[in-house]
Write an enzyme that holds these catalytic residues in place. Structure first.
Site, mmCIF file in Angstrom:
data_model
loop_
_atom_site.group_PDB
_atom_site.id
_atom_site.type_symbol
_atom_site.label_atom_id
_atom_site.label_comp_id
_atom_site.label_asym_id
_atom_site.label_seq_id
_atom_site.Cartn_x
_atom_site.Cartn_y
_atom_site.Cartn_z
ATOM 1 N N HIS B 118 0.872 -1.179 0.000
ATOM 2 C CA HIS B 118 0.000 0.000 0.000
ATOM 3 C C HIS B 118 0.913 1.233 0.000
ATOM 4 C CE1 HIS B 118 -2.860 2.929 1.689
ATOM 5 N NE2 HIS B 118 -3.825 2.080 1.414
ATOM 6 N N GLN B 198 -4.377 -5.082 6.931
ATOM 7 C CA GLN B 198 -5.330 -6.029 6.331
ATOM 8 C C GLN B 198 -5.318 -7.385 7.021
ATOM 9 O OE1 GLN B 198 -7.622 -5.358 4.248
ATOM 10 N NE2 GLN B 198 -6.945 -3.377 3.473
ATOM 11 N N LYS B 221 -10.299 -0.775 10.389
ATOM 12 C CA LYS B 221 -10.485 -1.942 9.524
ATOM 13 C C LYS B 221 -10.887 -3.176 10.328
ATOM 14 C CE LYS B 221 -7.081 -0.532 6.039
ATOM 15 N NZ LYS B 221 -7.886 0.028 4.942
#
Lengths: 141, 406
Positions: B118, B198, B221
């Protein structure tokens, strides 16, 4: 107009069968326009003779709205003077901001179909890419 | 566990049964327990934590520090002092780049990252490389998105001082071989930062077992609020690490000329902290623990397998990454022949389906895959089989909308 209707009635035709896509011999002005966030990428080529846009073409790739918008823009600006083309660009931007008059929309002709993009903030950059690139290209003259 | 009962915990899902939310890799939804914890902080304990000598401030401090201790246990950190609260993963990685990399890198040193990172795990290292004269070295995956052993050995060598890698790719969904990266880097005398943004929502993290030097994550998240994230730092490193931001609440003693720093980890948390956010994250961690990662993983695998099987029946769709749904962490990135991902996403939006389209803040990966942008459906445990079917149904209607016949 709903988005699907907009695609079906206007955008698809210009996206899938553009009238002005290709490479021009000896353009007067060439400018690349990019929307880095979505990958829309066009190369606008203008031929200007005695201050009149006598030919315009684009190459590139991107979403249907960006590609159709530049194709419709070229329909609008062919045969126009530099100032007339810039005036149309101002009217198109006004339409996207939701401030265009009925007369403005009439002058924009088919491109006025994109007026509903003013309610789709995520797609504004796509719709204005061609117009913005033309403004920048003409400003360089 | 009954999914419909779980969905009742999520007001935004429960109140909008017509909307399919498949952008969980961008941010998850929050259960009412998390929203209640934030409201309860402001309604019953709101005061500036860590300083006040009255009950409200002490209560606020306790909630903030309890959240830290809970998060430390949740990711296997040996002590709460090794958990620094930040705004998000991006800030966590910047903290390491500024406070560690700038002070420890020299010209000729190498920082190893992967092409799947990312942007938040690329730009801080580009900055550090530019300022120190260190070189950025890129690991590349194979066709299935896997970084092989030989790639790790080829790229991480004696010049490597820092390796930084995502635990799970936000585009391919693949879980990277972080243990192997850490082993190799430690053998070469380098430290390793794991971007866990993630991974933390989907799997049990044990930073001690991993032997990670830095582990970064974002609360939003993993069911927590936006604006609260964390950085785990190994004990021997955090003790020598310089502050990142300076100002209030991170000092011990200040004169006109200088200052000494507060104890760990407060020296890394300048200014008034996000205590309500921490309280929300605390509740999010409790929620994840109550569900358990076995359940979360099982749900994700069922949904991902269903989605990948049905999407494979559409000949004009190309899916990126592994063919094995178990290796996707709920993330399915795809393109549709002849239709730009932004058009895919816009048409799906009109049908109340939320997916991401674009470069997913991973432009080097897009360049590596040779695509300008992609669409991404990302699932979480609260999604349903019915939502997958609705998504596929709407997806299969798009080419017709875009003028490609029936």
């Amino acid at each position: 107009m709903e988005l699907k209707q907009l695609y079906r009635e206007i955008v698809n035709e210009h996206n899938l069968h553009p009238s002005h896509k290709g490479t021009m011999q000896d353009p007067t002005l060439v400018l690349r326009g990019v929307n880095p966030s979505c990958g829309d990428d066009i190369n606008l080529q203008l031929k200007i003779e005695n201050d009149v846009i006598t030919d315009a073409m684009f190459e590139g790739s991107g979403c249907a709205i960006s590609q159709a918008s530049v194709d419709m823009m070229i329909d609008d600006i062919l045969g126009k003077s530099r100032d007339e083309a810039l005036d149309l660009a101002g009217k198109f931007m006004g339409m996207i901001r939701g401030t265009a008059t009925e007369d403005d929309l009439e002058e924009l002709d088919e491109a006025a179909a994109l007026s509903d993009v003013s309610h789709m903030p995520a797609r504004v950059k796509c719709a204005v890419l061609g117009w913005h690139t033309m403004e920048q290209a003409l400003a360089e003259v | 566990m009954d999914i419909e009962r779980i969905r009742q915990d999520f007001p935004i899902l429960y109140n909008n049964p017509n909307i399919v939310y498949f952008d969980n890799a961008a941010t998850s939804q929050r259960p009412k327990q998390v929203i209640a914890a934030i409201a309860d902080f402001y309604e019953t304990a709101n005061a500036n934590p860590l300083r006040g000598l009255y009950d409200w401030s002490m209560d606020a401090t306790a909630r903030y520090e309890n959240a830290r201790a809970h998060l430390a246990r949740f990711i296997g950190a040996p002590s709460p002092e090794q958990i620094i609260f930040t705004r998000n993963t991006t800030e966590s990685i910047n903290l390491v780049a500024y406070s560690y990399a700038l002070e420890n890198l020299e010209e000729g040193d190498e920082i190893v990252i992967s092409v799947m990172e990312h942007h938040s795990n690329i730009l801080p290292w580009q900055m550090a490389a530019k300022k120190t004269g260190a070189k950025l070295v890129w690991m590349e995956p194979d066709g299935e998105g896997v970084i092989t052993d030989s790639e790790i050995e080829a790229k991480i060598g004696p010049r490597t001082k820092i390796a930084a890698i995502g635990h799970v790719s936000n585009v391919m969904g693949v879980t990277n071989p972080v243990e192997k990266v850490i082993n190799r880097a430690h053998k070469m005398g380098a430290v390793v930062l794991i971007d866990g943004a993630q991974a933390a929502p989907h799997m049990k993290i044990d930073v001690k077992e991993l032997d990670a030097d830095f582990y970064a994550l974002s609360g939003h998240k993993m069911l927590g609020p936006m604006g609260i994230g964390a950085l785990y730092v190994k004990r021997e490193i955090i003790e020598k690490l310089s502050p990142f931001l300076t100002g209030g609440e991170m000092i011990e003693y200040v004169t006109r000329e200088s200052a000494t720093w507060a104890e760990l980890p407060h020296r890394f948390e300048a200014g008034t902290v996000n205590a309500a956010g921490a309280a929300g994250l605390d509740a999010a961690v409790t929620y994840l623990e109550n569900l358990g990662f076995d359940f979360i993983r099982e749900r994700e695998e069922i949904l991902t397998a269903r989605l990948m099987e049905k999407i494979s029946e559409l000949p004009y769709i190309r899916v990126y990454g592994s063919k094995d749904p178990k290796k996707h962490c709920g993330i399915v990135t795809f393109t549709m022949d002849g239709v730009h991902p932004h058009d895919v996403s816009s048409v799906l939006n009109e049908d109340h389906v939320c997916v991401r389209a674009g470069h997913h803040c991973a432009q080097p990966l897009m360049q590596y895959l040779g695509v300008g942008s992609t669409a991404r459906a990302s699932l979480y445990f609260y999604n349903t089989e019915d939502e997958v079917d609705r998504f596929i149904d709407r997806l299969s209607a798009i080419r017709e909308v875009m003028g490609y016949g029936a």
